[in-house]
Design an enzyme around this catalytic site. Sequence first.
Site, PDB file in Angstrom:
ATOM      1  N   GLN A  70       0.831  -1.201   0.000  1.00 29.04           N
ATOM      2  CA  GLN A  70       0.000   0.000   0.000  1.00 29.04           C
ATOM      3  C   GLN A  70       0.868   1.253   0.000  1.00 29.04           C
ATOM      4  O   GLN A  70       1.830   1.355   0.769  1.00 29.04           O
ATOM      5  CB  GLN A  70      -0.927   0.037   1.215  1.00 29.04           C
ATOM      6  CG  GLN A  70      -1.925   1.189   1.119  1.00 29.04           C
ATOM      7  CD  GLN A  70      -2.869   1.264   2.298  1.00 29.04           C
ATOM      8  OE1 GLN A  70      -2.490   1.747   3.355  1.00 29.04           O
ATOM      9  NE2 GLN A  70      -4.101   0.798   2.117  1.00 29.04           N
ATOM     10  N   CYS A 100      -7.435   6.036   4.984  1.00 32.17           N
ATOM     11  CA  CYS A 100      -6.919   6.322   6.320  1.00 32.17           C
ATOM     12  C   CYS A 100      -7.542   7.605   6.867  1.00 32.17           C
ATOM     13  O   CYS A 100      -7.472   8.658   6.228  1.00 32.17           O
ATOM     14  CB  CYS A 100      -5.407   6.453   6.297  1.00 32.17           C
ATOM     15  SG  CYS A 100      -4.694   6.827   7.920  1.00 32.17           S
ATOM     16  N   HIS A 169     -14.372   0.804   3.229  1.00 29.88           N
ATOM     17  CA  HIS A 169     -14.694   0.784   4.659  1.00 29.88           C
ATOM     18  C   HIS A 169     -16.035   1.474   4.844  1.00 29.88           C
ATOM     19  O   HIS A 169     -16.244   2.582   4.345  1.00 29.88           O
ATOM     20  CB  HIS A 169     -13.610   1.501   5.466  1.00 29.88           C
ATOM     21  CG  HIS A 169     -13.806   1.414   6.953  1.00 29.88           C
ATOM     22  ND1 HIS A 169     -12.981   0.671   7.757  1.00 29.88           N
ATOM     23  CD2 HIS A 169     -14.743   1.956   7.771  1.00 29.88           C
ATOM     24  CE1 HIS A 169     -13.405   0.764   9.016  1.00 29.88           C
ATOM     25  NE2 HIS A 169     -14.474   1.543   9.042  1.00 29.88           N
ATOM     26  N   GLY A 224      -9.699  -6.031   9.852  1.00 28.66           N
ATOM     27  CA  GLY A 224      -8.603  -5.226  10.382  1.00 28.66           C
ATOM     28  C   GLY A 224      -8.436  -5.405  11.870  1.00 28.66           C
ATOM     29  O   GLY A 224      -7.756  -6.311  12.335  1.00 28.66           O
TER      30      GLY A 224
END
Length: 331
Positions: A70, A100, A169, A224
């Site tokens: 990533q 993020c 997400h 995660g």
Amino acid sequence: MQIGPYSIAPNVVLAPMAGVTDKPFRLLCKRLGAGLAASEMTISDPRFWTTRKSLHRMDHDGEPDPISVQIAGTEPQQLAEAARYNVDHGAQIIDINMGCPAKKVCNAWAGSALMRDEDLVARILSAVVNAVDVPVTLKIRTGWDCDHRNGPRIAHIAEDSGIAALAVHGRTRDQHYTGQAEYETIAAIKAALRIPVIANGDIDSPRKAAHVLAVTGVDAVMIGRAAQGRPWIFREVAHYLATGEALPAPPLSEVRDILLGHLQALHAFYGEPQGVRIARKHLGWYAKDRPENAAFRAVVNRAEDPASQIALTTDYFDHLIADTRQTAAAE
């Protein structure tokens, strides 16, 4: 699930997490059933590629295929160069971070902050896809905030740019990890795209994984935080999806052996004293759901060197196993 030439099986993957998904943890999760494990986020600025932290993050020697790395940044050509550099150093899949929520990342307009500028997103994705001959994947959130849930538009941009797979997400950036993940937006994204879509957020059990797959129609689930201290969750989920049966929880003896192997891998990878320090957070995660959590951490946090950390952990688990056996015999 297919990503370029790579068949991802089982369709349960480890989410890239800064400070967590280092090489020892990726190897462990893959061994315990993860179909794919992306690296920690690596910065696109070449000035930092030779730091100790970056060299550890770019170490993929001995990892099973496919190796997913990533990258994060804000400038299209810099990200393209970072993609080329990582491919030259072993990456077989490049993953771009637009998910993020961390303030220090978003303040630099990286991570999920990029979702605020759809034109920039398109330029970044096109630059990276055109820079390398390996599949490029993307991780996003459902939007920047509840009033700007533009995940579906970003998803279309991703597909049009040649992105090979998309992880979503189920929260906006401003939610960070609070509240509950919502899967309606992920379902809408999946229904609108031809490329594989991976659902992420609050998937913490085999039944939850099966539920998310069913309600969203996605191709895979991404785990995660639930894997921290529970790397065997991948085999549990994979087994449940394949058979409909729940595996029993691992016995204490297996947890001990998995943990000891993880500690030894951390010590070997990072050396002293860094390996011991990094291992402490993993020790805490392994114990977080157990009633003896506080006592366990009080014991192992006294260790200042690898041998002591291994010995204290072994002794603690051996006593715990003996006590469990005595209790069972008495009953």
